[in-house]
Structures are given as structure tokens and as C-alpha cells.
Motif scaffolding. Structure first.
Motif, PDB file in Angstrom:
ATOM      1  N   ALA A  70      -6.703   2.672 -11.672  1.00  0.00           N
ATOM      2  CA  ALA A  70      -7.915   2.969 -12.438  1.00  0.00           C
ATOM      3  C   ALA A  70      -9.182   2.611 -11.672  1.00  0.00           C
ATOM      4  O   ALA A  70     -10.196   3.308 -11.792  1.00  0.00           O
ATOM      5  N   ILE A  71      -9.151   1.529 -10.887  1.00  0.00           N
ATOM      6  CA  ILE A  71     -10.372   1.141 -10.175  1.00  0.00           C
ATOM      7  C   ILE A  71     -10.558   1.920  -8.881  1.00  0.00           C
ATOM      8  O   ILE A  71     -11.667   2.004  -8.363  1.00  0.00           O
ATOM      9  N   LEU A  72      -9.494   2.523  -8.359  1.00  0.00           N
ATOM     10  CA  LEU A  72      -9.616   3.298  -7.129  1.00  0.00           C
ATOM     11  C   LEU A  72     -10.097   4.718  -7.402  1.00  0.00           C
ATOM     12  O   LEU A  72     -10.874   5.281  -6.633  1.00  0.00           O
ATOM     13  N   GLY A  73      -9.634   5.318  -8.513  1.00  0.00           N
ATOM     14  CA  GLY A  73      -9.998   6.704  -8.763  1.00  0.00           C
ATOM     15  C   GLY A  73      -9.519   7.588  -7.640  1.00  0.00           C
ATOM     16  O   GLY A  73      -8.342   7.592  -7.276  1.00  0.00           O
ATOM     17  N   SER A  74     -10.452   8.314  -7.031  1.00  0.00           N
ATOM     18  CA  SER A  74     -10.102   9.209  -5.922  1.00  0.00           C
ATOM     19  C   SER A  74     -10.254   8.550  -4.564  1.00  0.00           C
ATOM     20  O   SER A  74     -10.021   9.173  -3.529  1.00  0.00           O
ATOM     21  N   GLU A  75     -10.655   7.264  -4.549  1.00  0.00           N
ATOM     22  CA  GLU A  75     -10.842   6.560  -3.282  1.00  0.00           C
ATOM     23  C   GLU A  75      -9.500   6.391  -2.566  1.00  0.00           C
ATOM     24  O   GLU A  75      -8.488   6.026  -3.175  1.00  0.00           O
ATOM     25  N   ASP A  76      -9.499   6.642  -1.269  1.00  0.00           N
ATOM     26  CA  ASP A  76      -8.287   6.487  -0.456  1.00  0.00           C
ATOM     27  C   ASP A  76      -8.352   5.131   0.244  1.00  0.00           C
ATOM     28  O   ASP A  76      -8.837   5.006   1.371  1.00  0.00           O
ATOM     29  N   ILE A  77      -7.884   4.113  -0.451  1.00  0.00           N
ATOM     30  CA  ILE A  77      -7.945   2.745   0.060  1.00  0.00           C
ATOM     31  C   ILE A  77      -6.540   2.160   0.062  1.00  0.00           C
ATOM     32  O   ILE A  77      -5.802   2.280  -0.909  1.00  0.00           O
ATOM     33  N   ARG A  78      -6.189   1.544   1.165  1.00  0.00           N
ATOM     34  CA  ARG A  78      -4.861   0.937   1.277  1.00  0.00           C
ATOM     35  C   ARG A  78      -4.777  -0.302   0.390  1.00  0.00           C
ATOM     36  O   ARG A  78      -5.749  -1.047   0.244  1.00  0.00           O
ATOM     37  N   VAL A  79      -3.613  -0.527  -0.216  1.00  0.00           N
ATOM     38  CA  VAL A  79      -3.405  -1.647  -1.142  1.00  0.00           C
ATOM     39  C   VAL A  79      -2.187  -2.447  -0.701  1.00  0.00           C
ATOM     40  O   VAL A  79      -1.142  -1.881  -0.371  1.00  0.00           O
ATOM     41  N   SER A  80      -2.322  -3.771  -0.693  1.00  0.00           N
ATOM     42  CA  SER A  80      -1.195  -4.668  -0.449  1.00  0.00           C
ATOM     43  C   SER A  80      -1.083  -5.622  -1.625  1.00  0.00           C
ATOM     44  O   SER A  80      -2.061  -6.283  -1.994  1.00  0.00           O
ATOM     45  N   VAL A  81       0.114  -5.669  -2.233  1.00  0.00           N
ATOM     46  CA  VAL A  81       0.349  -6.529  -3.386  1.00  0.00           C
ATOM     47  C   VAL A  81       1.270  -7.670  -2.961  1.00  0.00           C
ATOM     48  O   VAL A  81       2.339  -7.440  -2.392  1.00  0.00           O
ATOM     49  N   PHE A  82       0.848  -8.917  -3.237  1.00  0.00           N
ATOM     50  CA  PHE A  82       1.609 -10.087  -2.830  1.00  0.00           C
ATOM     51  C   PHE A  82       1.985 -10.920  -4.047  1.00  0.00           C
ATOM     52  O   PHE A  82       1.225 -10.999  -5.027  1.00  0.00           O
ATOM     53  N   SER A  83       3.121 -11.571  -3.981  1.00  0.00           N
ATOM     54  CA  SER A  83       3.605 -12.381  -5.098  1.00  0.00           C
ATOM     55  C   SER A  83       3.469 -13.857  -4.778  1.00  0.00           C
ATOM     56  O   SER A  83       3.222 -14.264  -3.631  1.00  0.00           O
ATOM     57  N   ASP A  84       3.677 -14.685  -5.808  1.00  0.00           N
ATOM     58  CA  ASP A  84       3.587 -16.136  -5.629  1.00  0.00           C
ATOM     59  C   ASP A  84       4.772 -16.698  -4.849  1.00  0.00           C
ATOM     60  O   ASP A  84       4.803 -17.896  -4.547  1.00  0.00           O
ATOM     61  N   SER A  85       5.746 -15.861  -4.531  1.00  0.00           N
ATOM     62  CA  SER A  85       6.844 -16.324  -3.689  1.00  0.00           C
ATOM     63  C   SER A  85       6.385 -16.542  -2.261  1.00  0.00           C
ATOM     64  O   SER A  85       6.997 -17.300  -1.502  1.00  0.00           O
ATOM     65  N   GLY A  86       5.298 -15.835  -1.877  1.00  0.00           N
ATOM     66  CA  GLY A  86       4.781 -15.965  -0.514  1.00  0.00           C
ATOM     67  C   GLY A  86       5.571 -15.193   0.515  1.00  0.00           C
ATOM     68  O   GLY A  86       5.285 -15.294   1.721  1.00  0.00           O
TER      69      GLY A  86
END
Length: 517
Positions: free
Chosen positions: A119-135
Motif C-alpha cells: 500500500a505504501i509503495l503503490g507503483s514505486e519500484d523499490i526493493r524490499v528486504s524483510v527481516f525477522s527477530d531471529s536475526g
């Protein structure tokens, strides 16, 4: 040659060498040592670099009090990138605008915030990295952190703007490291200290918690909002020695009658910033934290966290107070402060606008030269030296001891729980609501001196009397929660003063009667 000491994460790296086995972060019962947090940040930095190996220029940090919030910030700094904190509690439209204005290259998110990313990216082409608390991370750790020019932005924060577009405040590595160095001289923090972290990372005061803790080899212990309502057990169980919050916290505890003597005895330091500190709140907190030193700090985001300080003393502070609040003190080392009038002439005696100069002053708003020109100017100070000054918009006077006493604002900007709010921005959103033809927003002092509330008045011939609740719900789609008025009152017409302008005093009196009726 770049001076590595003038880099925001330099203090953390030194603590990694000195105290590798010390706890650097304690979060919901889990702890990470300096060596572990450093390793996680280096691995994540490698992943953020992407397949082409080119480090991003600006990293959006979309995480809330998770491992990603803290190791993620270090990872971005290791890459030499500018960190742009984002807040999942903000309306999506506002966050999307911040992403666009900042020109973010990569978003680093935690698992709880990730669902909002589309929802916050919309049409923006931005790379995303999702990290967890496991590290966990499949990438090898980067070997050598990047040290950029100290005048490059370490982080970019956004504050409320009158036009509805948040103002970007870039804070350079040189700005923030000077502040941290002066604070290290002022306070005797060490590896045995444990620091609260009350603030969201979109609030500049959070930078003190993180990097003063890590510079000293101490441990950062983030607090959730529920802990602020009753911090006593949290402080005791976690061995907290350094407290930092907005003055609203002791104000609310006073209201509840829970700020009892010696209830916060583990504290060594009690620091407050972000809004005026009422004398009675300082007095009550000092009794509760009887072993701690209480200080009132002052400083706008544009001058990097804080640039003045006053050490609480029941006798001295009470004698020099104004409007029931503690003095904001004297400038810290390196900061120059003078009072100027509306023609930008020095005020030697009496009231004036606080203007600040020194190594903590920012270089200007993000891609907004016109706004920058309105707040930065060159002039001689009281010592005869020509400097570039920042106009704070805060009115003050000096007491006989040379300390600054905060008196109020000259514009429509106020502080709500320490967050800067432009009343004009709220009024702009109100005026866009169906049926609203005119609006005004005022602040009302709380039942305790520190808890100010926003009250809005709207009129329109087709507005029903109970329309305020519906308008409140609509505003939540566009404004952060701290900018939503406590009440929205529908009135038939606005009171006018003798000049034909909206009578703000009459509205404040009406608002006070409605809020505390």
C-alpha cells in the motif's frame, strides 16, 4: 580523508571491540550482545546491497521496536546510506508521500510492518528486504563498513508541515556525532547502564537512546507504550539506570497519583525533552527517582536532538521558573544561542525569538530551498561574531543567571506529547472534509500541566451538530494519531475580535469548558 569518529555508528563499533560480550539490546526477554548485533547488521548490510553490489543511498526503515529497528539501522549505516525512519502507525498516504519525497532506494522492514508495504509503495519500484527477530540471514557479513563524508546525512526525519506535506530534516553525521560527544562529556554513562527507549524512531529523541547506549557499552531496553503508563516494574526488573522521555509521561503519572516517593529508585539519570517541563512534574519525579539527577533538555530537530540543558534543583529551578515550567537552561558546548526580534535584530534585554548556531544546526530542509531561506539567516551574535542562525520560532527571555526561559511560540506550531504539530496542517485537512467551510484548531491545557489537547471547531451550513465524530474518523486516514483533535465541535459561526479576525481566545475558553466539563 574521512574522520571515522565523525560517523554515527563509530561509537557502536568501538563498543564492539571493547565490550563484545556485553548486552547491547534487550527486547521482550531476548538479548543480543555487541558481537551478535554487529554480526547481524553486517549480514543484513550485504543483503541490502542487492545483487549488483551497489549500496543504496537512502534506506527506509519500516520497523517498530523489533530487532530490525535496531540492527537494521546499523546495517544501513554500515553501507554509508541515509536512514529514513518510517512509522507503521502513520496513515498509509502520509508514509507513501515520505517514501516518494525522500527518494528511498530500499525498504528494510520487520515482519509486523511488511503487510503494509504494497500500500505504501503503490507503483514505486523499490526493493524490499524483510527481516525477522531471529536475526537469520543467508548472506555473508560485510567486512568493512563504509564511512561517508561527515557532512552527508546520517538520517532524514519528517516533521509536520503547514501545506500538508511533511518537512524533511536531514541530520548529518557531523551534526549528530558532535551532539553525542558533548552528551558523553556531560553524563558519566558506562557499560553497566541500561537505557530506556521510549520513542519511535521517527522522533529524533530516539537517537539519544540508541547511540548514547551503544557509545557507552550499555544496553538499550525499548519500552512499549503500556510500560510508560506504569513504568515502575519495568524499571526495576530491567535495572534501568537512564530514563529519557517527554514531560507528558510524569504529567500523566501525576494525574493517576502513581508517582510516589522512591518508586523509581534504580534510576541514576532522568532526562526530559520535547516540550515544556512543568515544575510540579519535575518535583514529583525527583521524589520518585530520589537517587537520580533530573535534567530538562531543549532543542528542535533542526539543531539535532538537544542543544540546551538545565539541571533540576528544587530551590534554583523553582525560583527561576516562568508559567509554571522549568527553565530550558543554557547552551551545551559548541552551541550559540541569542534572542532576536522580528526584524532579526539582537535583543539584549527582554523577550525575543531563540536563534541557534553551531555544529549541530542542519544545512537546510530536504529539497526545499524556499523554506530553508525562511529559517536560516546570517547575523552577528552578542559576541560580535558573524554566524549562520536557525530561527526556532520559540519565544524566550533570560533570567538573572543567564538561563533561557521558554515563553511560547510565535507561529501555529505546538507540541503534543513532544511531537511537533502545525495547526495549519490540521486545519487544511479539516477544510477538505465534506460540508466544512471553515475551521480552527486550538490547544487546551490538560488537568495536569503537561497534557495539552487539541480541539477543533468547524462550521458549514449542512453540518449536523454530531458530525465531529465522523470527521475525526475521516482525519485518521490522513493524519497521524497525535495530530487528531481530541474533540471536533460544530458551531454555527466563529467568534470575531475587534479586528474582524477569529477570536482564538474565545475559542480556547470554549474548548476548555467542553473538554473539562
Amino acid at each position: 580523508m574521512t574522520d571515522r569518529r565523525e560517523h554515527l555508528n563509530s561509537g557502536f563499533l568501538i563498543s564492539v571491540e571493547r565490550y563484545p560480550d556485553n548486552s547491547a539490546l534487550r527486547l521482550r526477554g531476548n538479548e543480543w550482545t555487541y558481537a551478535q548485533l554487529d554480526h547481524i547488521a553486517r549480514c543484513w548490510a550485504t543483503e541490502l546491497s542487492g545483487s549488483d553490489g551497489r549500496p543504496p543511498k537512502r534506506v527506509g526503515l519500516f520497523a517498530h521496536k523489533s530487532l530490525a529497528s535496531y540492527a537494521g539501522m546499523l546495517a544501513a549505516l554500515y553501507l554509508g546510506a541515509t536512514v529514513v525512519p518510517l512509522n507503521r502507525k502513520f496513515p498509509l498516504e502520509r508514509t507513501r508521500l515520505m517514501v516518494e519525497v525522500a527518494g528511498i532506494d530500499v525498504i528494510l522492514a520487520d515482519e509486523s510492518s511488511a503487510p503494509q508495504i504494497p500500500a505504501i509503495l503503490g507503483s514505486e519500484d523499490i526493493r524490499v528486504s524483510v527481516f525477522s527477530d531471529s536475526g537469520r540471514c543467508e548472506e555473508p557479513p560485510m567486512t568493512s563498513p563504509v564511512f561517508v563524508d561527515p557532512d552527508e546525512a546520517a538520517y532524514l526525519l519528517f516533521t509536520s508541515g503547514t501545506t500538508g506535506v511533511p518537512k524533511g530534516v536531514p541530520v548529518s553525521h557531523r551534526n549528530i556525532t558532535h551532539f553525542l560527544e558533548v552528551m558523553a562529556e556531560r553524563y558519566d554513562f558506562g557499560p553497566d547502564d541500561r537505557f530506556t527507549q521510549n520513542f519511535d524512531q521517527t522522533f529524533d529523541l530516539s537517537m539519544f537512546d540508541l547511540f548514547m547506549a551503544w557509545r557507552s557499552g550499555g544496553c538499550l531496553v525499548p519500552m512499549e507504550a503500556i510500560h510508560q503508563l506504569a513504568p515502575f516494574r519495568f524499571v526495576a526488573e530491567n535495572g534501568i539506570s537512564v530514563w529519557f522521555s517527554v514531560p507528558s509521561v510524569p504529567g500523566l503519572l501525576r494525574e493517576k497519583g502513581s508517582l510516589t516517593p522512591n518508586s523509581l529508585s534504580p534510576l541514576r539519570w532522568s532526562l526530559f525533552c520535547g516540550e515544556a517541563l512543568p515544575v510540579e512534574s519535575a518535583r514529583a519525579w525527583q521524589r520518585a527517582a530520589s537517587r537520580s539527577v533530573v535534567e530538562n533538555l531543549y532543542g528542535p530537530t533542526e539543531v539535532t536532538v538537544a542543544c540546551m540543558a538545565h539541571r533540576w534543583s528544587p530551590r534554583v529551578s523553582d525560583a527561576s521558573r516562568a508559567n509554571g515550567t522549568v527553565p530550558i537552561g543554557i547552551p551545551i558546548r559548541g552551541t550559540n544561542a541569542d534572542l532576536f526580534n522580528s526584524q532579526l535584530e539582537l535583543v539584549s534585554d527582554g523577550e525575543g525569538e531563540i536563534c541557534l548556531a553551531g555544529p549541530q544546526v542542519f544545512s537546510g530542509y530536504w529539497e526545499n530551498a524556499a523554506l530553508t531561506a525562511r529559517v536560516l539567516f546570517e547575523a552577528q551574535g552578542s559576541d560580535g561574531v558573524m554566524r549562520k542562525w536557525y530561527r526556532t520560532g520559540d519565544i524566550a527571555k533570560r533570567n538573572d543567571g543567564g538561563e533561557f526561559i521558554f515563553l511560547g511560540r510565535i507561529d501555529q506550531q505546538v507540541k503534543i506529547n513532544g511531537m511537533r504539530v502545525e495547526l495549519g496542517e490540521i486545519e487544511g485537512e479539516l477544510n477538505r472534509q465534506n460540508g466544512v467551510t471553515r475551521s480552527a484548531v486550538v490547544t487546551v491545557a490538560g488537568s495536569a500541566e503537561s497534557t495539552a489537547r487539541l480541539v477543533a471547531f468547524v462550521c458549514g451550513k449542512d453540518l449536523e451538530k454530531g458530525a465531529g465524530s465522523k470527521i475525526q474518523r475521516e482525519l485518521r486516514e490522513h493524519l497521524p494519531s497525535y495530530m487528531i483533535p481530541h474533540r471536533i465541535e460544530v458551531i454555527h459561526e466563529f467568534p470575531l475580535n475587534s479586528n474582524g479576525k477569529t477570536d482564538t481566545s474565545a475559542l480556547k475558553a470554549l474548548a476548555t469548558a467542553r473538554v473539562w466539563a
